[in-house]
Design a protein around this motif. Structure first.
Motif, PDB file in Angstrom:
ATOM      1  N   GLU A   6       3.592  23.754  33.452  1.00 41.33           N
ATOM      2  CA  GLU A   6       4.729  22.615  34.174  1.00 41.33           C
ATOM      3  C   GLU A   6       4.336  21.126  33.414  1.00 41.33           C
ATOM      4  O   GLU A   6       5.317  20.733  32.662  1.00 41.33           O
ATOM      5  CB  GLU A   6       4.213  22.229  35.758  1.00 41.33           C
ATOM      6  N   GLN A   7       2.918  21.382  32.511  1.00 36.95           N
ATOM      7  CA  GLN A   7       3.047  19.972  31.897  1.00 36.95           C
ATOM      8  C   GLN A   7       4.264  20.058  30.351  1.00 36.95           C
ATOM      9  O   GLN A   7       4.182  18.891  30.069  1.00 36.95           O
ATOM     10  CB  GLN A   7       1.449  19.702  31.851  1.00 36.95           C
ATOM     11  N   LYS A   8       3.976  21.169  29.344  1.00 36.57           N
ATOM     12  CA  LYS A   8       5.240  21.319  28.795  1.00 36.57           C
ATOM     13  C   LYS A   8       6.448  20.947  28.754  1.00 36.57           C
ATOM     14  O   LYS A   8       7.384  20.179  28.805  1.00 36.57           O
ATOM     15  CB  LYS A   8       5.281  22.567  28.016  1.00 36.57           C
ATOM     16  N   ALA A   9       7.174  21.198  30.313  1.00 33.73           N
ATOM     17  CA  ALA A   9       8.362  21.093  31.061  1.00 33.73           C
ATOM     18  C   ALA A   9       8.105  19.890  31.164  1.00 33.73           C
ATOM     19  O   ALA A   9       9.528  19.107  30.783  1.00 33.73           O
ATOM     20  CB  ALA A   9       8.367  22.636  31.521  1.00 33.73           C
ATOM     21  N   SER A  10       7.308  19.621  31.933  1.00 38.14           N
ATOM     22  CA  SER A  10       7.878  18.325  32.575  1.00 38.14           C
ATOM     23  C   SER A  10       7.819  16.946  31.060  1.00 38.14           C
ATOM     24  O   SER A  10       8.458  15.029  31.831  1.00 38.14           O
ATOM     25  CB  SER A  10       6.819  17.598  33.270  1.00 38.14           C
ATOM     26  N   PHE A  11       6.927  17.169  30.108  1.00 35.19           N
ATOM     27  CA  PHE A  11       6.957  15.967  28.827  1.00 35.19           C
ATOM     28  C   PHE A  11       8.611  15.972  28.950  1.00 35.19           C
ATOM     29  O   PHE A  11       8.632  14.883  28.311  1.00 35.19           O
ATOM     30  CB  PHE A  11       6.580  16.730  27.650  1.00 35.19           C
ATOM     31  N   GLU A  12       9.557  17.090  28.628  1.00 34.57           N
ATOM     32  CA  GLU A  12      11.060  16.950  28.444  1.00 34.57           C
ATOM     33  C   GLU A  12      11.467  15.984  29.111  1.00 34.57           C
ATOM     34  O   GLU A  12      11.671  14.559  29.840  1.00 34.57           O
ATOM     35  CB  GLU A  12      11.440  18.315  28.278  1.00 34.57           C
ATOM     36  N   GLN A  13      10.977  16.879  30.276  1.00 30.51           N
ATOM     37  CA  GLN A  13      11.763  15.426  32.113  1.00 30.51           C
ATOM     38  C   GLN A  13      11.155  13.651  31.683  1.00 30.51           C
ATOM     39  O   GLN A  13      12.252  13.052  31.503  1.00 30.51           O
ATOM     40  CB  GLN A  13      11.193  15.906  33.497  1.00 30.51           C
ATOM     41  N   ILE A  14       9.993  14.307  31.220  1.00 29.87           N
ATOM     42  CA  ILE A  14       9.356  12.003  31.714  1.00 29.87           C
ATOM     43  C   ILE A  14      10.464  11.594  30.461  1.00 29.87           C
ATOM     44  O   ILE A  14      10.877  10.870  30.180  1.00 29.87           O
ATOM     45  CB  ILE A  14       8.543  12.490  30.824  1.00 29.87           C
ATOM     46  N   SER A 130      16.862  13.322  37.987  1.00 30.45           N
ATOM     47  CA  SER A 130      15.127  13.973  37.765  1.00 30.45           C
ATOM     48  C   SER A 130      16.829  15.339  37.225  1.00 30.45           C
ATOM     49  O   SER A 130      17.131  16.239  38.081  1.00 30.45           O
ATOM     50  CB  SER A 130      14.814  14.132  38.861  1.00 30.45           C
ATOM     51  N   GLN A 131      16.577  15.953  36.077  1.00 28.73           N
ATOM     52  CA  GLN A 131      17.822  16.664  35.395  1.00 28.73           C
ATOM     53  C   GLN A 131      17.425  17.407  33.518  1.00 28.73           C
ATOM     54  O   GLN A 131      16.958  16.461  33.299  1.00 28.73           O
ATOM     55  CB  GLN A 131      19.118  16.130  35.452  1.00 28.73           C
ATOM     56  N   PRO A 132      16.767  18.811  33.989  1.00 26.92           N
ATOM     57  CA  PRO A 132      16.967  19.747  34.683  1.00 26.92           C
ATOM     58  C   PRO A 132      16.214  20.007  35.817  1.00 26.92           C
ATOM     59  O   PRO A 132      16.675  21.409  36.396  1.00 26.92           O
ATOM     60  CB  PRO A 132      17.647  20.468  33.564  1.00 26.92           C
ATOM     61  N   PHE A 133      14.765  19.877  35.727  1.00 27.20           N
ATOM     62  CA  PHE A 133      13.761  20.424  36.225  1.00 27.20           C
ATOM     63  C   PHE A 133      12.980  19.454  37.591  1.00 27.20           C
ATOM     64  O   PHE A 133      13.073  20.608  39.135  1.00 27.20           O
ATOM     65  CB  PHE A 133      12.422  21.281  35.322  1.00 27.20           C
ATOM     66  N   PHE A 134      12.697  18.737  37.405  1.00 31.43           N
ATOM     67  CA  PHE A 134      11.269  18.054  38.586  1.00 31.43           C
ATOM     68  C   PHE A 134      11.862  17.287  39.257  1.00 31.43           C
ATOM     69  O   PHE A 134      12.079  15.938  38.399  1.00 31.43           O
ATOM     70  CB  PHE A 134      10.107  17.654  37.885  1.00 31.43           C
ATOM     71  N   SER A 135      12.575  17.108  40.300  1.00 30.72           N
ATOM     72  CA  SER A 135      13.098  16.074  40.984  1.00 30.72           C
ATOM     73  C   SER A 135      11.600  15.375  41.551  1.00 30.72           C
ATOM     74  O   SER A 135      12.013  14.017  42.124  1.00 30.72           O
ATOM     75  CB  SER A 135      13.707  16.875  42.354  1.00 30.72           C
ATOM     76  N   ILE A 136      10.567  15.365  41.429  1.00 29.32           N
ATOM     77  CA  ILE A 136       9.256  14.308  41.609  1.00 29.32           C
ATOM     78  C   ILE A 136       9.320  13.555  41.133  1.00 29.32           C
ATOM     79  O   ILE A 136       9.104  12.219  41.710  1.00 29.32           O
ATOM     80  CB  ILE A 136       8.469  15.310  41.651  1.00 29.32           C
ATOM     81  N   TRP A 137      10.044  12.777  39.599  1.00 29.50           N
ATOM     82  CA  TRP A 137      10.052  11.871  39.159  1.00 29.50           C
ATOM     83  C   TRP A 137      11.271  11.107  39.901  1.00 29.50           C
ATOM     84  O   TRP A 137      10.833   9.942  39.831  1.00 29.50           O
ATOM     85  CB  TRP A 137      10.608  12.204  37.825  1.00 29.50           C
ATOM     86  N   ASP A 138      12.319  11.427  40.607  1.00 24.81           N
ATOM     87  CA  ASP A 138      12.891  10.065  41.095  1.00 24.81           C
ATOM     88  C   ASP A 138      12.647   9.801  42.590  1.00 24.81           C
ATOM     89  O   ASP A 138      11.406   9.384  42.626  1.00 24.81           O
ATOM     90  CB  ASP A 138      14.005  11.097  41.900  1.00 24.81           C
ATOM     91  N   ARG A 139      11.008  10.816  43.352  1.00 26.70           N
ATOM     92  CA  ARG A 139      10.424  10.473  44.437  1.00 26.70           C
ATOM     93  C   ARG A 139       9.412   9.394  44.153  1.00 26.70           C
ATOM     94  O   ARG A 139       9.491   8.625  44.691  1.00 26.70           O
ATOM     95  CB  ARG A 139       9.877  11.301  44.736  1.00 26.70           C
ATOM     96  N   LEU A 140       8.825   9.623  42.841  1.00 28.71           N
ATOM     97  CA  LEU A 140       8.091   8.455  42.112  1.00 28.71           C
ATOM     98  C   LEU A 140       8.189   7.482  41.455  1.00 28.71           C
ATOM     99  O   LEU A 140       7.684   6.592  41.742  1.00 28.71           O
ATOM    100  CB  LEU A 140       6.803   8.701  40.835  1.00 28.71           C
ATOM    101  N   LEU A 141       9.168   7.874  41.044  1.00 28.43           N
ATOM    102  CA  LEU A 141      10.154   6.192  40.684  1.00 28.43           C
ATOM    103  C   LEU A 141      10.992   5.512  40.991  1.00 28.43           C
ATOM    104  O   LEU A 141      11.449   4.112  41.089  1.00 28.43           O
ATOM    105  CB  LEU A 141      10.840   6.682  39.038  1.00 28.43           C
ATOM    106  N   GLY A 142      11.014   6.393  42.557  1.00 25.37           N
ATOM    107  CA  GLY A 142      11.506   5.322  43.527  1.00 25.37           C
ATOM    108  C   GLY A 142      13.623   5.494  43.388  1.00 25.37           C
ATOM    109  O   GLY A 142      14.566   4.767  43.977  1.00 25.37           O
TER     110      GLY A 142
END
Length: 164
Positions: A6-14, A130-142
């Motif tokens: 997840e860290q690898k994919a989440s870097f792209e998301q961040i 948040s696209q394409p993977f982790f919607s957690i970033w929308d929750r964390l960033l409001g």
């Protein structure tokens, strides 16, 4: 079998979320107005519209951002090829506007076609990035906006914003 952590994919998301999509909320209105807004001319998204963007956005975010993600994550070339192909397919699906029963992306990811459709609605423009993977970033960033699916009498579904 390969495993993408997840860290690898989440870097792209961040990278994608914080640099450009949230730019209008973090004081870089110029980038949004002159670059990313071109993508949002598509109020009703369609599949290939996922890749409709300003040439600078394509170069900086998609090409250079993808290369940087690949280098920093340490993925093998084979893993990167599979991951980026999967990401493009997921992105195209998210913009398709189709809610299909049995769609594997809808089963495994909270940010699916309906989730991203809210982002392209005029009221949801500053939400559900948040696209394409982790919607957690929308929750964390409001920037998360809940929605529900409404079955239309003529068939199909429509993503509508939930009222508080």
């Amino acid at each position: 079998m390969f495993i993408i952590k997840e860290q690898k994919a989440s870097f792209e998301q961040i990278k994608e979320t914080t640099i450009l999509n949230h730019s209008s909320q973090y004081g870089i209105d110029f980038l949004y107005r002159h670059i990313h807004s071109q993508h949002h001319r598509l109020v009703v998204p369609y599949a290939i519209g996922a890749l409709y963007n300003h040439p600078l956005e394509g170069l900086l975010l998609d090409t250079l951002g993808g290369a940087l993600s690949f280098l920093v994550s340490g993925m093998t070339a084979r893993t990167a090829m599979i991951f980026f192909c999967f990401a493009v397919i997921k992105t195209v699906d998210d913009h398709s506007g189709l809610w299909l029963l049995g769609n594997i992306f809808h089963l495994f990811f909270q940010n699916n076609t309906a989730y991203h459709d809210v982002h392209h609605q005029l009221q949801g423009l500053k939400y559900n990035y948040s696209q394409p993977f982790f919607s957690i970033w929308d929750r964390l960033l409001g920037t998360h906006m809940p929605y529900h699916l409404v079955k239309l009498p003529e068939g199909g579904f429509e993503a509508r914003l939930k009222k508080d």
